[in-house]
Design a protein around this motif. Sequence first.
Motif, PDB file in Angstrom:
ATOM      1  N   PRO A  57       0.724  -1.109   0.127  1.00 18.67           N
ATOM      2  CA  PRO A  57      -0.063  -0.116  -0.079  1.00 18.67           C
ATOM      3  C   PRO A  57       0.820   1.333   0.077  1.00 18.67           C
ATOM      4  N   CYS A  58       2.073   1.051   0.081  1.00 18.97           N
ATOM      5  CA  CYS A  58       2.961   2.274   0.112  1.00 18.97           C
ATOM      6  C   CYS A  58       4.072   1.945  -0.977  1.00 18.97           C
ATOM      7  N   ALA A  59       3.566   2.245  -2.072  1.00 18.93           N
ATOM      8  CA  ALA A  59       4.325   2.262  -3.220  1.00 18.93           C
ATOM      9  C   ALA A  59       5.601   3.199  -3.320  1.00 18.93           C
ATOM     10  N   PRO A  60       6.673   2.917  -3.881  1.00 19.32           N
ATOM     11  CA  PRO A  60       7.867   3.813  -3.828  1.00 19.32           C
ATOM     12  C   PRO A  60       7.959   5.252  -4.320  1.00 19.32           C
ATOM     13  N   SER A  61       6.827   5.491  -5.449  1.00 25.42           N
ATOM     14  CA  SER A  61       6.518   6.827  -5.554  1.00 25.42           C
ATOM     15  C   SER A  61       5.087   7.165  -5.525  1.00 25.42           C
ATOM     16  N   SER A  62       4.809   8.470  -5.571  1.00 26.72           N
ATOM     17  CA  SER A  62       3.416   8.931  -5.594  1.00 26.72           C
ATOM     18  C   SER A  62       2.617   8.475  -6.647  1.00 26.72           C
ATOM     19  N   VAL A  63       3.246   8.476  -7.863  1.00 32.27           N
ATOM     20  CA  VAL A  63       2.583   8.202  -9.024  1.00 32.27           C
ATOM     21  C   VAL A  63       2.107   6.800  -8.858  1.00 32.27           C
ATOM     22  N   ALA A  64       3.177   5.872  -8.618  1.00 37.98           N
ATOM     23  CA  ALA A  64       2.746   4.617  -8.456  1.00 37.98           C
ATOM     24  C   ALA A  64       1.585   4.311  -7.529  1.00 37.98           C
ATOM     25  N   GLN A  65       1.905   5.065  -6.523  1.00 41.16           N
ATOM     26  CA  GLN A  65       0.721   4.872  -5.285  1.00 41.16           C
ATOM     27  C   GLN A  65      -0.623   5.272  -5.787  1.00 41.16           C
ATOM     28  N   SER A  66      -0.602   6.318  -6.503  1.00 47.10           N
ATOM     29  CA  SER A  66      -1.786   6.961  -7.218  1.00 47.10           C
ATOM     30  C   SER A  66      -2.481   5.899  -8.168  1.00 47.10           C
ATOM     31  N   GLN A  67      -1.463   5.415  -8.900  1.00 45.43           N
ATOM     32  CA  GLN A  67      -2.280   4.274 -10.024  1.00 45.43           C
ATOM     33  C   GLN A  67      -2.771   3.045  -9.446  1.00 45.43           C
ATOM     34  N   ILE A  68      -2.006   2.550  -8.300  1.00 43.74           N
ATOM     35  CA  ILE A  68      -2.536   1.441  -7.154  1.00 43.74           C
ATOM     36  C   ILE A  68      -4.090   1.839  -6.717  1.00 43.74           C
ATOM     37  N   GLN A  69      -3.905   3.087  -6.199  1.00 44.56           N
ATOM     38  CA  GLN A  69      -5.458   3.529  -5.462  1.00 44.56           C
ATOM     39  C   GLN A  69      -6.259   3.649  -6.702  1.00 44.56           C
ATOM     40  N   GLN A  70      -6.231   4.400  -7.869  1.00 43.85           N
ATOM     41  CA  GLN A  70      -7.130   4.318  -8.752  1.00 43.85           C
ATOM     42  C   GLN A  70      -7.534   3.271  -9.486  1.00 43.85           C
ATOM     43  N   PHE A  71      -6.637   2.117  -9.424  1.00 44.17           N
ATOM     44  CA  PHE A  71      -7.183   0.763  -9.828  1.00 44.17           C
ATOM     45  C   PHE A  71      -8.115   0.219  -8.953  1.00 44.17           C
ATOM     46  N   ASP A  72      -7.788   0.212  -7.571  1.00 45.05           N
ATOM     47  CA  ASP A  72      -8.637  -0.276  -6.309  1.00 45.05           C
ATOM     48  C   ASP A  72     -10.181   0.532  -6.426  1.00 45.05           C
ATOM     49  N   ASP A  73      -9.848   1.615  -6.244  1.00 45.31           N
ATOM     50  CA  ASP A  73     -11.081   2.343  -6.620  1.00 45.31           C
ATOM     51  C   ASP A  73     -12.054   1.895  -7.759  1.00 45.31           C
TER      52      ASP A  73
ATOM     53  N   HIS B  63     -13.145  -4.223   1.338  1.00 42.50           N
ATOM     54  CA  HIS B  63     -11.724  -4.161   0.943  1.00 42.50           C
ATOM     55  C   HIS B  63     -11.602  -3.876  -0.398  1.00 42.50           C
ATOM     56  N   TYR B  64     -10.597  -3.392  -0.446  1.00 47.83           N
ATOM     57  CA  TYR B  64      -9.879  -3.117  -2.105  1.00 47.83           C
ATOM     58  C   TYR B  64      -9.220  -4.606  -2.451  1.00 47.83           C
ATOM     59  N   PRO B  65      -8.905  -4.675  -3.966  1.00 47.29           N
ATOM     60  CA  PRO B  65      -8.319  -5.957  -4.458  1.00 47.29           C
ATOM     61  C   PRO B  65      -7.005  -5.829  -3.824  1.00 47.29           C
ATOM     62  N   THR B  66      -6.337  -4.928  -3.596  1.00 47.62           N
ATOM     63  CA  THR B  66      -4.737  -5.275  -3.053  1.00 47.62           C
ATOM     64  C   THR B  66      -4.956  -5.521  -1.586  1.00 47.62           C
ATOM     65  N   ASP B  67      -5.879  -5.490  -1.030  1.00 48.18           N
ATOM     66  CA  ASP B  67      -6.241  -5.915   0.453  1.00 48.18           C
ATOM     67  C   ASP B  67      -6.364  -7.208   0.573  1.00 48.18           C
ATOM     68  N   VAL B  68      -7.033  -7.833  -0.508  1.00 45.59           N
ATOM     69  CA  VAL B  68      -7.526  -9.031  -0.748  1.00 45.59           C
ATOM     70  C   VAL B  68      -6.275 -10.007  -1.088  1.00 45.59           C
ATOM     71  N   THR B  69      -5.452  -9.398  -1.920  1.00 47.51           N
ATOM     72  CA  THR B  69      -4.406 -10.100  -2.664  1.00 47.51           C
ATOM     73  C   THR B  69      -3.302 -10.093  -1.409  1.00 47.51           C
TER      74      THR B  69
END
Length: 204
Positions: free
Chosen positions: A23-39, A180-186
């Motif tokens: 949940p704490c990706a190394p860059s804000s861009v990657a973190q934002s992309q993960i969050q957008q995917f989850d949402d 739960h988000y997909p990344t939570d479940v994974t």
Amino acid sequence: MKLACNKYFLLFFAVIQLITMLPCAPSSVAQSQIQQFDDRIIINLQESRTPPQTDVMLFLSRTNMYGDIGVPAALLVGGIISNDSQMRQNSLYIASSTAVSYGLMLLIKHLVKRPRPFVQNINIVPVYRASSTSFPSGHAASSFSTAMALSNAYPKWYVIAPSFLWAGSVSYSRMYLGVHYPTDVTAGALLGTGTALLLQPLKR
């Protein structure tokens, strides 16, 4: 045996490191992309809900506790009645795996403190408002731990297939319900599977 144990320890700690970093990706861009995917996934599931499907998903979500407790309990009772020490040992293995994965899940939740989807995004409307934090999914962790441990103890297709079908269904229900988000479940699935592999020397 020692080499196999070391391999499982290394695998387990690699899984834990991956989970805590997810949940704490190394860059804000990657973190934002993960969050957008989850949402996006959660909102798509939310828009496809129907009352009959929701009832099924609520039922599947509730089976988690019964499976996690019922499987090792049934093996223990069966082992006592039939005087089968292997069955009793496998009961201990499965119960220990689920208990350890549950404890680790609580620890990671405390460390990460990821908000639930409906707290993070006001556009997400859950079927019910779960408490606690979101990452990782406790249902996914315990169900996959039970499924993996049971499959290790009894490596037959008619055990493995239903076990993982159940664990996958429980995990999917958590996303469908909006808790739960997909990344939570994974992450939960990886944690549960890793714990069962780590404790594999306990089985007979």
